[in-house]
Motif scaffolding. Structure first.
Motif, PDB file in Angstrom:
ATOM      1  N   MET A  68     -91.111   6.891 -38.739  1.00  0.00           N
ATOM      2  CA  MET A  68     -91.299   6.163 -37.486  1.00  0.00           C
ATOM      3  C   MET A  68     -92.291   5.009 -37.625  1.00  0.00           C
ATOM      4  O   MET A  68     -92.213   4.022 -36.903  1.00  0.00           O
ATOM      5  N   THR A  69     -93.242   5.158 -38.567  1.00  0.00           N
ATOM      6  CA  THR A  69     -94.197   4.076 -38.801  1.00  0.00           C
ATOM      7  C   THR A  69     -93.506   2.870 -39.423  1.00  0.00           C
ATOM      8  O   THR A  69     -93.742   1.724 -39.032  1.00  0.00           O
ATOM      9  N   VAL A  70     -92.635   3.119 -40.409  1.00  0.00           N
ATOM     10  CA  VAL A  70     -91.911   2.032 -41.073  1.00  0.00           C
ATOM     11  C   VAL A  70     -90.818   1.468 -40.161  1.00  0.00           C
ATOM     12  O   VAL A  70     -90.537   0.263 -40.180  1.00  0.00           O
ATOM     13  N   GLY A  71     -90.226   2.332 -39.331  1.00  0.00           N
ATOM     14  CA  GLY A  71     -89.146   1.899 -38.447  1.00  0.00           C
ATOM     15  C   GLY A  71     -89.658   1.224 -37.180  1.00  0.00           C
ATOM     16  O   GLY A  71     -90.784   0.709 -37.130  1.00  0.00           O
ATOM     17  N   THR A  72     -88.831   1.234 -36.138  1.00  0.00           N
ATOM     18  CA  THR A  72     -89.147   0.485 -34.910  1.00  0.00           C
ATOM     19  C   THR A  72     -89.348   1.372 -33.687  1.00  0.00           C
ATOM     20  O   THR A  72     -89.444   0.860 -32.571  1.00  0.00           O
ATOM     21  N   ILE A  73     -89.420   2.694 -33.868  1.00  0.00           N
ATOM     22  CA  ILE A  73     -89.658   3.566 -32.724  1.00  0.00           C
ATOM     23  C   ILE A  73     -90.984   3.205 -32.057  1.00  0.00           C
ATOM     24  O   ILE A  73     -91.086   3.141 -30.828  1.00  0.00           O
ATOM     25  N   SER A  74     -92.018   2.961 -32.875  1.00  0.00           N
ATOM     26  CA  SER A  74     -93.327   2.622 -32.310  1.00  0.00           C
ATOM     27  C   SER A  74     -93.253   1.344 -31.492  1.00  0.00           C
ATOM     28  O   SER A  74     -93.864   1.239 -30.417  1.00  0.00           O
ATOM     29  N   ASP A  75     -92.510   0.359 -31.966  1.00  0.00           N
ATOM     30  CA  ASP A  75     -92.376  -0.910 -31.242  1.00  0.00           C
ATOM     31  C   ASP A  75     -91.701  -0.701 -29.886  1.00  0.00           C
ATOM     32  O   ASP A  75     -92.124  -1.278 -28.873  1.00  0.00           O
ATOM     33  N   SER A  76     -90.669   0.115 -29.832  1.00  0.00           N
ATOM     34  CA  SER A  76     -89.976   0.365 -28.564  1.00  0.00           C
ATOM     35  C   SER A  76     -90.873   1.111 -27.584  1.00  0.00           C
ATOM     36  O   SER A  76     -90.842   0.842 -26.370  1.00  0.00           O
ATOM     37  N   LEU A  77     -91.700   2.049 -28.087  1.00  0.00           N
ATOM     38  CA  LEU A  77     -92.622   2.774 -27.223  1.00  0.00           C
ATOM     39  C   LEU A  77     -93.680   1.836 -26.646  1.00  0.00           C
ATOM     40  O   LEU A  77     -94.069   1.957 -25.480  1.00  0.00           O
ATOM     41  N   TRP A 217     -84.669   6.692 -26.833  1.00  0.00           N
ATOM     42  CA  TRP A 217     -84.495   7.547 -28.016  1.00  0.00           C
ATOM     43  C   TRP A 217     -85.849   8.009 -28.554  1.00  0.00           C
ATOM     44  O   TRP A 217     -86.000   9.174 -28.927  1.00  0.00           O
ATOM     45  N   GLY A 218     -86.815   7.100 -28.592  1.00  0.00           N
ATOM     46  CA  GLY A 218     -88.152   7.500 -29.033  1.00  0.00           C
ATOM     47  C   GLY A 218     -88.833   8.414 -28.043  1.00  0.00           C
ATOM     48  O   GLY A 218     -89.506   9.380 -28.422  1.00  0.00           O
ATOM     49  N   LEU A 219     -88.651   8.148 -26.738  1.00  0.00           N
ATOM     50  CA  LEU A 219     -89.272   8.972 -25.705  1.00  0.00           C
ATOM     51  C   LEU A 219     -88.693  10.385 -25.676  1.00  0.00           C
ATOM     52  O   LEU A 219     -89.356  11.333 -25.267  1.00  0.00           O
ATOM     53  N   LEU A 220     -87.436  10.520 -26.107  1.00  0.00           N
ATOM     54  CA  LEU A 220     -86.800  11.843 -26.101  1.00  0.00           C
ATOM     55  C   LEU A 220     -87.316  12.747 -27.226  1.00  0.00           C
ATOM     56  O   LEU A 220     -87.203  13.968 -27.126  1.00  0.00           O
ATOM     57  N   LEU A 221     -87.885  12.152 -28.278  1.00  0.00           N
ATOM     58  CA  LEU A 221     -88.290  12.963 -29.431  1.00  0.00           C
ATOM     59  C   LEU A 221     -89.324  14.024 -29.067  1.00  0.00           C
ATOM     60  O   LEU A 221     -89.136  15.207 -29.392  1.00  0.00           O
ATOM     61  N   VAL A 244     -87.695  15.243 -38.264  1.00  0.00           N
ATOM     62  CA  VAL A 244     -87.290  14.390 -39.390  1.00  0.00           C
ATOM     63  C   VAL A 244     -85.846  13.928 -39.213  1.00  0.00           C
ATOM     64  O   VAL A 244     -85.533  12.742 -39.339  1.00  0.00           O
ATOM     65  N   VAL A 245     -84.961  14.881 -38.905  1.00  0.00           N
ATOM     66  CA  VAL A 245     -83.539  14.550 -38.740  1.00  0.00           C
ATOM     67  C   VAL A 245     -83.351  13.584 -37.568  1.00  0.00           C
ATOM     68  O   VAL A 245     -82.612  12.594 -37.667  1.00  0.00           O
ATOM     69  N   TYR A 246     -84.044  13.843 -36.456  1.00  0.00           N
ATOM     70  CA  TYR A 246     -83.895  12.998 -35.271  1.00  0.00           C
ATOM     71  C   TYR A 246     -84.436  11.598 -35.531  1.00  0.00           C
ATOM     72  O   TYR A 246     -83.819  10.592 -35.142  1.00  0.00           O
ATOM     73  N   ALA A 247     -85.615  11.508 -36.201  1.00  0.00           N
ATOM     74  CA  ALA A 247     -86.189  10.192 -36.512  1.00  0.00           C
ATOM     75  C   ALA A 247     -85.265   9.400 -37.432  1.00  0.00           C
ATOM     76  O   ALA A 247     -85.068   8.192 -37.244  1.00  0.00           O
ATOM     77  N   LEU A 248     -84.679  10.064 -38.422  1.00  0.00           N
ATOM     78  CA  LEU A 248     -83.732   9.392 -39.311  1.00  0.00           C
ATOM     79  C   LEU A 248     -82.513   8.896 -38.536  1.00  0.00           C
ATOM     80  O   LEU A 248     -82.041   7.771 -38.745  1.00  0.00           O
ATOM     81  N   PHE A 249     -82.003   9.725 -37.637  1.00  0.00           N
ATOM     82  CA  PHE A 249     -80.841   9.322 -36.835  1.00  0.00           C
ATOM     83  C   PHE A 249     -81.164   8.076 -36.003  1.00  0.00           C
ATOM     84  O   PHE A 249     -80.380   7.123 -35.964  1.00  0.00           O
ATOM     85  N   CYS A 250     -82.341   8.091 -35.352  1.00  0.00           N
ATOM     86  CA  CYS A 250     -82.720   6.950 -34.505  1.00  0.00           C
ATOM     87  C   CYS A 250     -82.848   5.672 -35.322  1.00  0.00           C
ATOM     88  O   CYS A 250     -82.320   4.614 -34.942  1.00  0.00           O
ATOM     89  N   GLU A 251     -83.556   5.760 -36.455  1.00  0.00           N
ATOM     90  CA  GLU A 251     -83.849   4.556 -37.236  1.00  0.00           C
ATOM     91  C   GLU A 251     -82.633   4.062 -38.011  1.00  0.00           C
ATOM     92  O   GLU A 251     -82.474   2.853 -38.203  1.00  0.00           O
ATOM     93  N   LEU A 252     -81.772   4.971 -38.475  1.00  0.00           N
ATOM     94  CA  LEU A 252     -80.621   4.559 -39.285  1.00  0.00           C
ATOM     95  C   LEU A 252     -79.404   4.200 -38.440  1.00  0.00           C
ATOM     96  O   LEU A 252     -78.667   3.254 -38.759  1.00  0.00           O
ATOM     97  N   VAL A 253     -79.204   4.925 -37.329  1.00  0.00           N
ATOM     98  CA  VAL A 253     -77.971   4.773 -36.559  1.00  0.00           C
ATOM     99  C   VAL A 253     -78.180   3.932 -35.304  1.00  0.00           C
ATOM    100  O   VAL A 253     -77.415   2.983 -35.054  1.00  0.00           O
ATOM    101  N   PHE A 254     -79.226   4.264 -34.529  1.00  0.00           N
ATOM    102  CA  PHE A 254     -79.383   3.566 -33.253  1.00  0.00           C
ATOM    103  C   PHE A 254     -80.139   2.247 -33.417  1.00  0.00           C
ATOM    104  O   PHE A 254     -79.620   1.178 -33.112  1.00  0.00           O
TER     105      PHE A 254
END
Length: 425
Positions: A68-77, A217-221, A244-254
């Motif tokens: 999540m640090t490397v991806g964009t979940i933090s940015d969306s939050l 998606w990030g808020l649901l985690l 781990v699985v959910y974070a990968l799904f968010c960053e790779l798929v969504f």
């Protein structure tokens, strides 16, 4: 001979040797010189310390935090938090605290929270007119919420060594975490009002809706992970794997912010962090075994019982001692070594070990902000290119807030125990 062991520990500590090496060499010296126990017990204890299903959650939560640090979940939050409070004076500073709280609920790591949120929010705050010292101090300090609001890696370690429920410990951290966040928010709002920073802006409902849609998606985690734990759907260790699985799904798929080419680097960095932390745990557990075999906890408890006559005074002395330790050593290691020693005193003064765990977590947060060892200070120094001394000065007002929160949480146990008592029968 015991004096020699203590001197060895202090000398190794002052030599800037890694804390795991300091503890490990001290354990070897103590067992060799003070007992007749064969040295083969050391690798046995090292292995036994990490041979735990509960401890498996630690590397998994570290991996999820790295993704999540490397991806964009933090940015969306961050965007969601900014739109929610933009109509308030000091809204961006308040949004920074809320973003740290959101990210804390999905990462479990204080340094990861500083990197993920601070890397975006510190420049944004400065651009909006906030003083650089305030922006640096706020994000460095609010990042410490990463270990208070569950899931929390130090909470898992504490629950393991003190034999308490990880679920209860997680629940106990929620209210204190948001109490500390509220203190930071009030201080930020007051400073913004006094100094004329960050005038209120009209909230754009459409932009908020778009940010919520992208950030859902990030808020649901945390809802999925923590709801699954508290609802009995899965254990904390299984929850770490789900994260781990959910974070990968968010960053790779969504979000599509990562590719499969990024995963080896993320896995390598997570493995290094996990190995370093678990090596500290293993060595500290070895030293704890030696202390227990020599009945040190009982002797210390007997001595403290003669000197300290009240629960109030014991909590004050324990907090002062851990704050002092946090200035020159890894307080997580200190917790692993000393908490079993203090257990008889908790029983004597009828202090709930779950409540004492939250006290320890706040002390760890303070240790992350205390020079010269504070890990968050080093992380923030690298992010802002400021000196360690400059970052430490910027953190000082927030450190005083943390100490006030520590005293409040220590002497009002219901802040920690209300939620686990309500939900866990």
């Amino acid at each position: 001979m015991l004096t020699l062991i203590i001197v060895l520990f202090i000398v190794l500590l002052l030599s800037s040797a890694p804390i795991a090496i300091v503890i490990g060499l001290t354990s070897i010296a103590a067992i060799s010189l003070l007992t007749n126990v064969p040295l083969r017990v050391i690798p046995q204890q090292l292995f036994a310390a990490v041979d735990s299903s509960s401890l498996m959650a630690v590397p998994l939560f570290i991996l999820a935090g790295q993704i999540m640090t490397v991806g964009t979940i933090s940015d969306s939050l961050i965007k969601v938090a900014s739109h929610l409070v933009s109509s308030l004076r000091g809204g961006l500073a308040i949004a920074a605290v809320l973003a740290c709280a959101f990210f804390a609920a999905i990462s479990g790591s204080s340094p990861a929270t500083v990197v993920a949120v601070g890397g975006i929010m510190i420049p944004a705050l400065i651009k909006r007119g906030y003083h650089q010292n305030f922006a640096t101090g706020l994000l460095t300090s609010a990042g410490s919420l990463g270990i208070m609001i569950p899931p929390s890696i130090p909470m898992i370690i504490y629950a393991l060594i003190m034999n308490v429920s990880v679920t209860k410990e997680f629940l106990a951290g929620i209210v204190p975490g948001f109490v500390i966040a509220a203190f930071f928010i009030v201080y930020s709002a007051v400073q913004a009002y006094r100094k004329g920073w960050d005038a209120p802006e009209r909230t754009n409902a459409w932009e908020l809706l778009i940010a919520m849609k992208r950030g859902v998606w990030g808020l649901l985690l945390p809802v999925i992970v923590l709801g699954g734990i508290y609802g009995g759907v899965f254990t904390p260790t299984e929850a770490a794997a789900v994260s781990v699985v959910y974070a990968l799904f968010c960053e790779l798929v969504f979000y599509r912010s990562l590719t499969f080419k990024d995963l080896p680097k993320i896995a390598r960095e997570s493995a290094i962090l996990s190995a370093a932390l678990l090596f500290i745990v293993a060595n500290a557990s070895c030293l704890s075994w030696f202390l227990a075999s020599q009945q040190v906890p009982n002797k210390v408890a007997l001595y403290i019982g003669e000197v300290v006559a009240s629960r109030w005074l014991f909590l004050l002395c324990a907090n002062l001692f851990f704050i002092f330790l946090g200035t020159f050593m890894d307080i997580v290691s200190a917790m692993i070594i000393l908490c079993p020693i203090l257990l008889p005193m908790l029983q004597k003064f009828q202090i709930d070990p779950v409540h004492f765990g939250i006290i320890m977590i706040v002390n760890i947060e303070i240790g992350f902000l205390s020079p010269p060892f504070g890990l968050n200070l080093f992380v923030a120094s690298g992010l802002t290119k400021q000196s360690l001394i400059a970052v430490a000065r910027a953190v000082l007002p927030f450190l005083l807030i943390m100490i006030f929160a520590l005293l409040l949480i220590s002497y009002v146990p219901q802040i920690s125990l209300w939620l686990p008592d309500l939900l866990v029968k």
